[in-house]
Design a protein around this motif. Structure first.
Motif, PDB file in Angstrom:
ATOM      1  N   ASP A 189      61.386 -12.778  12.726  1.00  0.00           N
ATOM      2  CA  ASP A 189      61.161 -13.504  13.984  1.00  0.00           C
ATOM      3  C   ASP A 189      62.438 -14.254  14.362  1.00  0.00           C
ATOM      4  O   ASP A 189      62.745 -15.309  13.799  1.00  0.00           O
ATOM      5  CB  ASP A 189      59.997 -14.482  13.818  1.00  0.00           C
ATOM      6  N   ILE A 190      63.168 -13.734  15.338  1.00  0.00           N
ATOM      7  CA  ILE A 190      64.465 -14.325  15.672  1.00  0.00           C
ATOM      8  C   ILE A 190      64.320 -15.657  16.391  1.00  0.00           C
ATOM      9  O   ILE A 190      65.281 -16.410  16.526  1.00  0.00           O
ATOM     10  CB  ILE A 190      65.317 -13.358  16.519  1.00  0.00           C
ATOM     11  N   ARG A 191      63.130 -15.993  16.858  1.00  0.00           N
ATOM     12  CA  ARG A 191      62.910 -17.273  17.539  1.00  0.00           C
ATOM     13  C   ARG A 191      62.506 -18.378  16.567  1.00  0.00           C
ATOM     14  O   ARG A 191      62.626 -19.558  16.889  1.00  0.00           O
ATOM     15  CB  ARG A 191      61.830 -17.111  18.610  1.00  0.00           C
ATOM     16  N   ASP A 192      62.047 -18.004  15.402  1.00  0.00           N
ATOM     17  CA  ASP A 192      61.521 -18.968  14.436  1.00  0.00           C
ATOM     18  C   ASP A 192      62.637 -19.477  13.525  1.00  0.00           C
ATOM     19  O   ASP A 192      62.724 -19.124  12.353  1.00  0.00           O
ATOM     20  CB  ASP A 192      60.415 -18.306  13.606  1.00  0.00           C
ATOM     21  N   LEU A 193      63.489 -20.327  14.067  1.00  0.00           N
ATOM     22  CA  LEU A 193      64.628 -20.812  13.291  1.00  0.00           C
ATOM     23  C   LEU A 193      64.206 -21.836  12.247  1.00  0.00           C
ATOM     24  O   LEU A 193      64.819 -21.912  11.165  1.00  0.00           O
ATOM     25  CB  LEU A 193      65.686 -21.401  14.233  1.00  0.00           C
ATOM     26  N   GLU A 194      63.176 -22.623  12.527  1.00  0.00           N
ATOM     27  CA  GLU A 194      62.684 -23.558  11.522  1.00  0.00           C
ATOM     28  C   GLU A 194      62.078 -22.816  10.341  1.00  0.00           C
ATOM     29  O   GLU A 194      62.288 -23.182   9.180  1.00  0.00           O
ATOM     30  CB  GLU A 194      61.650 -24.504  12.137  1.00  0.00           C
ATOM     31  N   HIS A 215      69.944 -11.109  14.221  1.00  0.00           N
ATOM     32  CA  HIS A 215      70.411 -11.667  15.505  1.00  0.00           C
ATOM     33  C   HIS A 215      71.447 -12.745  15.206  1.00  0.00           C
ATOM     34  O   HIS A 215      71.297 -13.503  14.241  1.00  0.00           O
ATOM     35  CB  HIS A 215      69.237 -12.275  16.276  1.00  0.00           C
ATOM     36  N   ARG A 217      71.959 -15.606  16.403  1.00  0.00           N
ATOM     37  CA  ARG A 217      71.468 -16.985  16.378  1.00  0.00           C
ATOM     38  C   ARG A 217      70.968 -17.390  14.995  1.00  0.00           C
ATOM     39  O   ARG A 217      70.827 -18.578  14.715  1.00  0.00           O
ATOM     40  CB  ARG A 217      70.362 -17.177  17.411  1.00  0.00           C
ATOM     41  N   GLN A 218      70.706 -16.416  14.132  1.00  0.00           N
ATOM     42  CA  GLN A 218      70.241 -16.722  12.782  1.00  0.00           C
ATOM     43  C   GLN A 218      71.386 -17.093  11.836  1.00  0.00           C
ATOM     44  O   GLN A 218      71.157 -17.711  10.797  1.00  0.00           O
ATOM     45  CB  GLN A 218      69.479 -15.525  12.207  1.00  0.00           C
TER      46      GLN A 218
END
Length: 276
Positions: A189-194, A215, A217-218
């Motif tokens: 999940d590239i949006r789940d940074l936490e 991604h 951003r990770q």
């Protein structure tokens, strides 16, 4: 590349523009994927595009995850990319026996003109059971890691909790074979940074070092999780300083015991901290 890669960024081989962006985003290693990220009808194009790119040296180390060696796609992948001057390593999926590593290693030596670094992905129960045998299969093998999505499916697991035994086994096998600590599997999940940060902290506690990403951003999240913080660096510096006094095992003023194992760990921490 740094002495200790922490970030391994995957990019699909059939999307050259995405690969070009990956090469410029600061990852320690870029992994061009010819396997899971590429649809069957795009395999030939991905292979040709990757071979063309790797005809020239690249600004960062580039590895290629080929399709499973032994299958028609895998054999074509090896024939196309192994001779390429810009190739820095191969990631071999679905490895379940030492013989698979040996066969690719021998082929790589003859085609690449030297020992091409290989990394084996263990993605089945059989692969995990044979982790140490795979890790010691050939001198060209530089690392082992888990392909967690496939392993989870093979074991019929729900969630990640059931993977910790397999993770620990691979960490121990790598250490016993004298290899670098394994890198963690991707966080999908590239949006789940936490969630990524928490998962990296758990992986570090298990003995992993660094992580694959899908991604850009990770990448900073992975580095943040795996690089030592200021307090950890200060503790390690105090331990190394105490050891330099050559008094053998001793206790620091705050009560921490300093022995050879503590010193070795402190030196690893400081070596990793030099990345900053």
């Amino acid at each position: 590349m740094t002495d200790t890669p922490l970030t391994w960024l995957y990019a699909p081989g059939d999307r050259p523009a995405v690969v070009a962006k990956a090469l410029a985003c600061g990852a320690d290693v870029v992994v061009i994927d010819l396997e899971d990220a590429v649809a069957p009808d795009r395999k030939a194009y991905a292979r040709a595009a990757t071979a063309e790119l790797l005809h020239d040296p690249q600004p960062v180390p580039v590895h290629v995850r080929v399709n499973a060696p032994g299958g028609p796609w895998g054999e074509a992948d090896l024939a196309a990319v192994v001779p390429a001057p810009g190739l820095s390593g191969l990631r071999l999926p679905k490895v379940s026996s030492p013989a698979e590593v040996v066969r690719v290693a021998r082929r790589a030596v003859s085609a690449h003109g030297g020992a091409l670094p290989l990394y084996a992905l263990l993605e089945s129960a059989l692969g995990i059971e044979r982790a140490h045998a795979v890790a010691t299969a050939h001198p060209s093998l530089r690392g082992i890691a888990i392909g967690e999505a496939d392993l989870r499916a093979d074991l019929g697991l729900q969630g990640d909790a059931g993977l910790d035994w397999s993770r620990s086994r691979v960490v121990v096998a790598a250490r016993a074979a004298g290899l670098a600590p394994p890198t963690q599997s991707v966080h999908p999940d590239i949006r789940d940074l936490e969630g990524l940060l928490a998962s990296c902290a758990h992986g570090r506690a298990l003995g992993f070092l660094g992580r694959a990403a899908i991604h850009p951003r990770q990448l900073p999240v992975i580095e943040r999780a795996y690089l030592p913080g200021e307090e950890e660096i200060e503790r390690s510096e105090a331990i190394v300083k105490a050891a330099a006094a050559e008094r053998g095992a001793q206790a620091l003023p705050d009560g921490r015991f300093v022995d050879a194992a503590a010193v070795a760990e402190a030196r690893r921490t400081l070596s990793l901290a030099r990345r900053t």
